[in-house]
Design a protein around this motif. Structure first.
Motif, PDB file in Angstrom:
ATOM      1  N   MET A  35      29.436  52.122  52.341  1.00 11.25           N
ATOM      2  CA  MET A  35      29.800  53.134  51.341  1.00 11.25           C
ATOM      3  C   MET A  35      31.245  52.962  50.882  1.00 11.25           C
ATOM      4  SD  MET A  35      27.825  56.579  52.663  1.00 11.25           S
ATOM      5  CE  MET A  35      28.754  56.730  54.183  1.00 11.25           C
ATOM      6  N   VAL A  36      32.157  52.680  51.820  1.00  6.67           N
ATOM      7  CA  VAL A  36      33.569  52.513  51.465  1.00  6.67           C
ATOM      8  C   VAL A  36      33.755  51.224  50.662  1.00  6.67           C
ATOM      9  CG1 VAL A  36      35.903  52.212  52.398  1.00  6.67           C
ATOM     10  CG2 VAL A  36      34.372  53.931  53.392  1.00  6.67           C
ATOM     11  N   ASP A  37      33.031  50.164  51.005  1.00  2.00           N
ATOM     12  CA  ASP A  37      33.100  48.909  50.248  1.00  2.00           C
ATOM     13  C   ASP A  37      32.744  49.158  48.783  1.00  2.00           C
ATOM     14  OD1 ASP A  37      32.948  45.645  50.864  1.00  2.00           O
ATOM     15  OD2 ASP A  37      31.775  46.279  49.144  1.00  2.00           O
ATOM     16  N   ALA A  38      31.630  49.832  48.543  1.00  3.27           N
ATOM     17  CA  ALA A  38      31.214  50.110  47.162  1.00  3.27           C
ATOM     18  C   ALA A  38      32.252  50.970  46.444  1.00  3.27           C
ATOM     19  CB  ALA A  38      29.851  50.805  47.159  1.00  3.27           C
ATOM     20  N   ALA A  39      32.777  51.971  47.138  1.00  2.61           N
ATOM     21  CA  ALA A  39      33.760  52.870  46.522  1.00  2.61           C
ATOM     22  C   ALA A  39      35.053  52.143  46.181  1.00  2.61           C
ATOM     23  CB  ALA A  39      34.046  54.046  47.459  1.00  2.61           C
ATOM     24  N   LEU A  40      35.600  51.375  47.125  1.00  5.03           N
ATOM     25  CA  LEU A  40      36.876  50.699  46.879  1.00  5.03           C
ATOM     26  C   LEU A  40      36.750  49.615  45.809  1.00  5.03           C
ATOM     27  CD1 LEU A  40      38.531  50.350  50.411  1.00  5.03           C
ATOM     28  CD2 LEU A  40      39.072  51.974  48.576  1.00  5.03           C
ATOM     29  N   ASN A  41      35.638  48.914  45.773  1.00  7.72           N
ATOM     30  CA  ASN A  41      35.454  47.905  44.723  1.00  7.72           C
ATOM     31  C   ASN A  41      35.471  48.556  43.343  1.00  7.72           C
ATOM     32  OD1 ASN A  41      34.987  44.908  45.372  1.00  7.72           O
ATOM     33  ND2 ASN A  41      33.998  45.973  47.075  1.00  7.72           N
ATOM     34  N   ARG A  42      34.945  49.769  43.224  1.00  6.54           N
ATOM     35  CA  ARG A  42      34.984  50.492  41.946  1.00  6.54           C
ATOM     36  C   ARG A  42      36.374  51.076  41.694  1.00  6.54           C
ATOM     37  NH1 ARG A  42      30.234  51.820  39.302  1.00  6.54           N
ATOM     38  NH2 ARG A  42      31.189  53.723  38.484  1.00  6.54           N
ATOM     39  N   LEU A  43      36.929  51.765  42.695  1.00  5.17           N
ATOM     40  CA  LEU A  43      38.235  52.420  42.520  1.00  5.17           C
ATOM     41  C   LEU A  43      39.332  51.424  42.154  1.00  5.17           C
ATOM     42  CD1 LEU A  43      38.109  54.928  45.503  1.00  5.17           C
ATOM     43  CD2 LEU A  43      38.209  55.541  43.076  1.00  5.17           C
ATOM     44  N   LEU A  44      39.355  50.286  42.845  1.00  5.91           N
ATOM     45  CA  LEU A  44      40.407  49.290  42.622  1.00  5.91           C
ATOM     46  C   LEU A  44      40.050  48.315  41.498  1.00  5.91           C
ATOM     47  CD1 LEU A  44      41.336  48.561  46.341  1.00  5.91           C
ATOM     48  CD2 LEU A  44      42.626  49.932  44.700  1.00  5.91           C
ATOM     49  N   ALA A  45      38.848  48.426  40.954  1.00  2.29           N
ATOM     50  CA  ALA A  45      38.379  47.562  39.853  1.00  2.29           C
ATOM     51  C   ALA A  45      38.547  46.076  40.198  1.00  2.29           C
ATOM     52  CB  ALA A  45      39.087  47.913  38.546  1.00  2.29           C
ATOM     53  N   VAL A  46      37.990  45.684  41.335  1.00  2.00           N
ATOM     54  CA  VAL A  46      38.062  44.282  41.771  1.00  2.00           C
ATOM     55  C   VAL A  46      37.255  43.425  40.802  1.00  2.00           C
ATOM     56  CG1 VAL A  46      37.501  42.673  43.634  1.00  2.00           C
ATOM     57  CG2 VAL A  46      38.395  44.952  44.166  1.00  2.00           C
ATOM     58  N   ASP A  47      37.913  42.382  40.250  1.00  2.00           N
ATOM     59  CA  ASP A  47      37.245  41.555  39.239  1.00  2.00           C
ATOM     60  C   ASP A  47      36.984  40.120  39.684  1.00  2.00           C
ATOM     61  OD1 ASP A  47      39.745  40.382  39.164  1.00  2.00           O
ATOM     62  OD2 ASP A  47      40.193  40.994  37.111  1.00  2.00           O
ATOM     63  N   GLY A  48      37.428  39.732  40.863  1.00  2.00           N
ATOM     64  CA  GLY A  48      37.165  38.391  41.368  1.00  2.00           C
ATOM     65  C   GLY A  48      38.085  37.324  40.828  1.00  2.00           C
ATOM     66  N   GLY A  49      39.116  37.697  40.073  1.00  2.00           N
ATOM     67  CA  GLY A  49      39.975  36.697  39.441  1.00  2.00           C
ATOM     68  C   GLY A  49      41.274  36.395  40.158  1.00  2.00           C
ATOM     69  N   GLY A  50      41.531  36.995  41.276  1.00  4.80           N
ATOM     70  CA  GLY A  50      42.817  36.800  41.946  1.00  4.80           C
ATOM     71  C   GLY A  50      42.827  35.698  42.980  1.00  4.80           C
ATOM     72  N   ARG A  51      43.981  35.519  43.594  1.00  2.93           N
ATOM     73  CA  ARG A  51      44.142  34.495  44.632  1.00  2.93           C
ATOM     74  C   ARG A  51      43.856  35.030  46.025  1.00  2.93           C
ATOM     75  NH1 ARG A  51      49.903  32.075  42.872  1.00  2.93           N
ATOM     76  NH2 ARG A  51      50.537  33.746  44.236  1.00  2.93           N
TER      77      ARG A  51
END
Length: 190
Positions: free
Chosen positions: A89-105
């Motif tokens: 549940m926290v994984d799904a929430a943080l990926n949305r909250l922080l807007a992780v896009d997969g483009g970083g290092r």
């Protein structure tokens, strides 16, 4: 004879009512509520990935509480559980909250240490969430921090605990974004 049979049937019917066990209460599943707003705590650093894991004691779906009268014992809310393990549940929430896009290092690895309702000696409760955040992926990225969050509850029950835990996860998103904006994540920028 017919009277004896009728009496026997009546006694059997009445005794059957007392022999049958009561139906077990229905198990209520709780989650963190509606989906979290995308980018509400946007990460100032582009992240390749964000993964959340949990310590073994909170890896299942049991909703735990700790009572101050027995501080070393974890209790479980009867007939209440999480709809998924807290880490999921926290994984799904943080990926949305922080807007992780997969483009970083860098990858942000989050390990949940606590996800529990804490009840003090006066009977007041608070949702307790503890997380260890660690940046990985870039050779220079080895920063880590611990974030502890406590959200007061208006009463101690599973539904109120789930609502308070949602607030704690929102705060974890904001605190994570603030940490990623600090010098700790400088090697991940650019």
């Amino acid at each position: 004879m017919p009277r004896t049979v009728a009496t026997f049937v009546a006694v059997a019917a009445l005794s059957a009512c007392t022999v049958l066990p009561e139906a077990a209460p229905r198990v209520i599943e709780h989650d963190l509520g509606a989906p979290f707003a995308v980018g509400a705590a946007r990460s100032p650093v582009a992240l390749r990935a964000l993964n959340v894991t949990a310590q073994p004691m909170i890896a299942g779906v049991t909703m735990f509480y700790r009572d101050a009268r027995e501080p070393t014992r974890r209790g479980a809310f009867a007939f209440n559980r999480w709809s998924a393990p807290p880490a999921a549940m926290v994984d799904a929430a943080l990926n949305r909250l922080l807007a992780v896009d997969g483009g970083g290092r860098c990858r942000l690895q989050v390990t949940l240490g606590e996800f529990i309702i804490d009840v003090d000696a006066a009977g007041k409760g608070q949702a307790m969430l503890s997380a260890n955040l660690r940046l990985a992926g870039d050779p220079a990225a080895n920063a880590q921090t611990i974030i502890d969050i406590a959200v007061p509850m208006t009463r101690v029950d599973a539904a109120t605990g789930a609502a308070a835990m949602r607030q704690a996860v929102n705060q974890l998103g904001a605190d994570s974004a603030a940490w990623l904006a600090s010098d700790a994540a400088r090697s991940c920028r650019g």
